[in-house]
Enzyme design. Structure first.
Site, short mmCIF file in Angstrom:
data_model
loop_
_atom_site.label_atom_id
_atom_site.label_comp_id
_atom_site.label_asym_id
_atom_site.label_seq_id
_atom_site.Cartn_x
_atom_site.Cartn_y
_atom_site.Cartn_z
CG HIS A 112 36.98 77.69 -20.17
ND1 HIS A 112 37.65 78.85 -20.45
CD2 HIS A 112 37.91 76.69 -20.27
CE1 HIS A 112 38.93 78.59 -20.69
NE2 HIS A 112 39.09 77.28 -20.61
CE LYS B 84 46.01 75.67 -24.46
NZ LYS B 84 46.51 74.80 -23.37
CE LYS C 101 42.25 74.37 -23.91
NZ LYS C 101 42.90 73.10 -23.60
CG ASP D 284 44.99 72.69 -26.82
OD1 ASP D 284 45.25 71.72 -27.56
OD2 ASP D 284 44.69 72.58 -25.62
CD GLU E 5 48.22 72.54 -25.55
OE1 GLU E 5 47.89 71.80 -24.60
OE2 GLU E 5 48.14 73.78 -25.50
CG ASP F 73 48.38 68.79 -23.23
OD1 ASP F 73 48.82 68.26 -22.20
OD2 ASP F 73 47.32 69.43 -23.26
CE LYS G 93 47.79 70.28 -19.67
NZ LYS G 93 46.57 69.95 -20.45
CD GLU H 77 47.71 75.37 -20.20
OE1 GLU H 77 47.53 75.85 -21.33
OE2 GLU H 77 47.39 74.21 -19.90
#
Length: 372
Positions: free
Chosen positions: A21, A166, A168, A197, A223, A248, A272, A326
């Site tokens: 990831h 999404k 990254k 993001d 983001e 964020d 979060k 998410e």
């Protein structure tokens, strides 16, 4: 006489991921979670989870540090306290322990789970009630390869598992990243939402140049493009673009949310429970956002099922969860540590029914994956 807390147990669990990831600050091959049990003298055991991303790459708390903080500093503050008075416990912990929001979030989750079991109601009921028991969930495309990401997205769309994705970016030069994202958006079509993001990887001038390109290519949400401390820059970008800008890392605490709302630093907040210090603080941030007409996005620290379900319970109470969630992380892991996994169906997560969090730990799986 109200029940008293008699013991707290913690264990670090390392669960492998189904694939590497790739994030801007780390590449994950497993997720390390601190699993918490809070025992009371009425026989009720509450479960919680404290999880971060990539050791110390995301924030100032690591799995090892979280476990130490709970074992050595938080637990003595809990012993013999009224297990039903969560606000009083939070106040006591905050008085003597600065920061450490991830550790505090896991403890609060366990206390809420226990109280829900005690009263035979769900955590969302303790928080006022769920507006919806199903929450939209996106998926992060993070292989780093454009063709692989497109293939993965199309497969998940065909299965009706996700309709929002999404990406990254920030590890490569901006043109390469923007080309990557734009190609995926073009391949999946206008009906599929794409969030980008940037994880603080760009400065303000770079952001102005390349967000303009992303906007032109139909990207739906940006983001945290710049450093989390640059509140004024986030406000300038929010005003400069019509595409929504999401705070964020800049929006962790209640105080952050208030300061950002005053200057319009972001038109969306990623909430979060780990970075806010628990479910109650996450609710307060949503309230500030609602008062300022700022949309909420239910974020994740890639928690396992316990932390994901805790997040889902609080997000289900929001009036302004306009950008979904998410909360996909359990799908990223090769196995689970609960007896009945979460149900993901029709691009949504279904919040488990039952008292407390509505889930039960599988102690055999904990034993299998716990760090030796």
């Amino acid at each position: 006489m109200n029940p008293k807390i008699i013991k707290v147990e913690t264990v670090i669990v390392d669960l492998p991921t189904i694939r590497p990831h790739v994030l801007s600050m780390a590449t994950m091959y497993q997720q390390s979670m601190v699993i918490i049990k809070v025992f009371s003298d009425d026989g009720i055991i509450g479960i919680g989870e404290s999880t971060t991303i990539g050791g110390l790459s995301y924030g100032s708390e690591s799995p090892e540090g979280i476990k130490l903080t709970i074992d050595q500093y938080i637990t003595p503050l809990l012993i013999n306290q009224d297990a039903t008075n969560i606000h009083a416990i939070n106040q006591r912990v905050n008085k003597y322990i600065s920061g450490n929001t991830f550790a505090k979030a896991g403890i609060e989750t366990a206390l809420l789970d226990a109280q829900g079991k005690r009263l035979n109601v769900s955590v969302s009921t303790l928080l006022g009630g769920a507006i919806s028991t199903k929450l939209g969930v996106l998926w992060t495309l993070a292989s780093g390869n454009t063709d692989t990401d497109i293939e993965e997205a199309k497969q998940l769309i065909s299965e009706n598992r996700h309709n929002t994705f999404k990406l990254k970016i920030g590890r490569n030069n901006p043109k390469k990243d923007v080309d990557h994202v734009s190609a995926i958006k073009k391949a999946v079509g206008d009906d599929i939402k794409i969030t980008v993001d940037i994880n603080q990887a760009w400065d303000e001038s770079t952001s102005k140049k390349w967000i303009k390109v992303l906007e032109a290519n139909g990207i739906d949400l940006i983001e945290q493009p710049i450093n989390k401390t640059n509140f004024d820059g986030l406000a300038r970008l929010t005003e400069y673009f019509s595409i929504p800008i999401m705070a964020d890392e800049a929006c962790c605490t209640i105080q952050d949310a208030y300061k950002l709302a005053k200057i319009r630093g972001g038109s969306v907040y990623a909430v979060k429970i780990m970075k806010s210090g628990g479910l109650y603080n996450a609710s307060k941030i949503a309230g500030i956002g609602e008062g300022a007409d700022i949309g909420m996005y239910g974020g994740t620290m890639l928690e396992g099922t316990i932390g994901t379900v805790a997040s889902a319970h609080v997000f289900s109470t929001y009036n302004n969860l306009t950008w979904g969630t998410e909360l996909f992380a359990p799908l990223l892991l090769v196995d689970d540590i609960v007896k009945k996994p979460i149900t993901y169906k029709d691009c949504c997560l279904e919040i488990p029914e039952g008292p407390g969090l509505g889930i039960e730990i599988d102690d055999d799986k904990i034993e299998k994956y716990k760090r030796k």
